[in-house]
Design an enzyme around this catalytic site. Structure first.
Site, PDB file in Angstrom:
ATOM      1  N   HIS A  33       0.855  -1.201   0.000  1.00  0.00           N
ATOM      2  CA  HIS A  33       0.000   0.000   0.000  1.00  0.00           C
ATOM      3  C   HIS A  33       0.884   1.243   0.000  1.00  0.00           C
ATOM      4  O   HIS A  33       1.865   1.309   0.739  1.00  0.00           O
ATOM      5  CB  HIS A  33      -0.900   0.007   1.234  1.00  0.00           C
ATOM      6  CG  HIS A  33      -2.050   0.970   1.124  1.00  0.00           C
ATOM      7  ND1 HIS A  33      -1.882   2.342   1.186  1.00  0.00           N
ATOM      8  CD2 HIS A  33      -3.375   0.754   0.934  1.00  0.00           C
ATOM      9  CE1 HIS A  33      -3.060   2.930   1.050  1.00  0.00           C
ATOM     10  NE2 HIS A  33      -3.981   2.002   0.895  1.00  0.00           N
ATOM     11  N   GLY A 122       6.028  22.189  10.338  1.00  0.00           N
ATOM     12  CA  GLY A 122       7.233  21.372  10.438  1.00  0.00           C
ATOM     13  C   GLY A 122       8.309  21.780   9.456  1.00  0.00           C
ATOM     14  O   GLY A 122       8.180  22.770   8.726  1.00  0.00           O
ATOM     15  N   PRO A 123       9.400  21.015   9.421  1.00  0.00           N
ATOM     16  CA  PRO A 123      10.564  21.364   8.591  1.00  0.00           C
ATOM     17  C   PRO A 123      10.337  21.071   7.113  1.00  0.00           C
ATOM     18  O   PRO A 123       9.418  20.345   6.743  1.00  0.00           O
ATOM     19  CB  PRO A 123      11.657  20.456   9.162  1.00  0.00           C
ATOM     20  CG  PRO A 123      10.914  19.254   9.650  1.00  0.00           C
ATOM     21  CD  PRO A 123       9.621  19.781  10.202  1.00  0.00           C
ATOM     22  N   SER A 127      13.021  13.576   7.408  1.00  0.00           N
ATOM     23  CA  SER A 127      13.732  12.462   8.035  1.00  0.00           C
ATOM     24  C   SER A 127      13.368  11.192   7.281  1.00  0.00           C
ATOM     25  O   SER A 127      12.182  10.837   7.177  1.00  0.00           O
ATOM     26  CB  SER A 127      13.310  12.322   9.506  1.00  0.00           C
ATOM     27  OG  SER A 127      13.612  11.025   9.984  1.00  0.00           O
ATOM     28  N   ALA A 129      13.659   8.292   8.147  1.00  0.00           N
ATOM     29  CA  ALA A 129      13.104   7.293   9.068  1.00  0.00           C
ATOM     30  C   ALA A 129      11.631   7.552   9.367  1.00  0.00           C
ATOM     31  O   ALA A 129      10.910   6.628   9.758  1.00  0.00           O
ATOM     32  CB  ALA A 129      13.897   7.282  10.373  1.00  0.00           C
TER      33      ALA A 129
END
Length: 245
Positions: A33, A122-123, A127, A129
């Site tokens: 998915h 947010g940035p 990330s 991860a």
């Protein structure tokens, strides 16, 4: 607009996100998915007497928390976005629908770490991860999936395209043709206006198109509880909590 009554739900959603970020590394994840993040999508629907404005306020509050606390880029959509930008538009801009592993799978974070579109919270740097998250608010959307008794993903994608409003099929229906287990595929559907185009019409359309491909279809299933059941369970929970005090 502020709404203190929702603070427990806000805290709960953020806590669930925190647990997910602590347990899952997107770089080591793969699946059938599409997804753009460990926490891929959060949507708030107004139920019972709640308003869409209240749902949008809550979505923006959670977006700020997740963006700031976990340094995850957040894209707002629908009523939570200043211009009502659609979720599927954001997903197309970010490459959500393009498999990046063994043809029909998604693995890790395969896109640039500097995002092509500036997030709302947010940035701007991702990330690998954690990925990104989309957060929105809109009236109830039903999610209904129909299993196809075939491993032919190309056939499932053709059927999905012809079921979707975008492909000239049922209006207000969005679809994906996906691998589903070892011996089947499925048509994953979002019914954006389920009171206008419901699961019965989707089921009939899939069955008709699958028959033209010579494929068998199983009865579809909803992936969520109904709004009525969610409200009923919540009221029961509140009642039990009050009785125990």
């Amino acid at each position: 607009m502020g709404c203190p009554i929702y603070s427990p739900l806000q805290q709960t959603v953020v806590a669930v996100a925190e647990a997910a970020y602590g347990a899952i590394n997107l770089e080591s994840h793969s699946g059938a998915h599409p997804r753009l993040g460990v926490v891929d999508d959060i949507v708030f629907h107004p139920l019972a007497r709640a308003s869409l404005d209240e749902a949008a306020w809550l979505a923006k509050a959670v977006a700020a928390d997740i963006g700031n606390r976990f340094c995850v880029p957040v894209y707002l959509y629908a009523a939570a976005h200043p211009t009502g930008k659609a979720l599927d538009t954001i997903r197309r801009e970010l490459g959500y629908y393009r498999p990046n592993f063994t043809g029909n799978q998604w693995a890790g974070w395969a896109w640039p770490e500097i995002l092509p579109e500036k997030p709302d919270k947010g940035p701007t740097l991702v990330s690998r991860a954690r990925g990104i998250v989309t957060i929105g608010a809109r009236p109830w959307v039903a999610t209904y999936n129909v299993p196809i008794m075939s491993t032919d993903v190309s056939a499932a994608k053709r059927i999905a395209q012809m079921v979707s409003g975008r492909g000239g099929g049922l209006p207000t229906v969005q679809t994906l043709g996906l691998v589903h287990g070892e011996d089947s595929t499925e048509i994953a559907c979002m019914l954006l206006e389920p009171n206008r185009v419901g699961a019965d019409r989707v089921q009939n359309r899939v069955e008709m198109l699958a028959a033209q491909e010579g494929l068998d279809v199983e009865k579809g299933y909803f992936t969520d509880f109904s709004p009525e059941m969610i409200t009923e369970r919540y009221m029961k929970l509140i009642s039990n909590s009050a009785d125990s005090e």
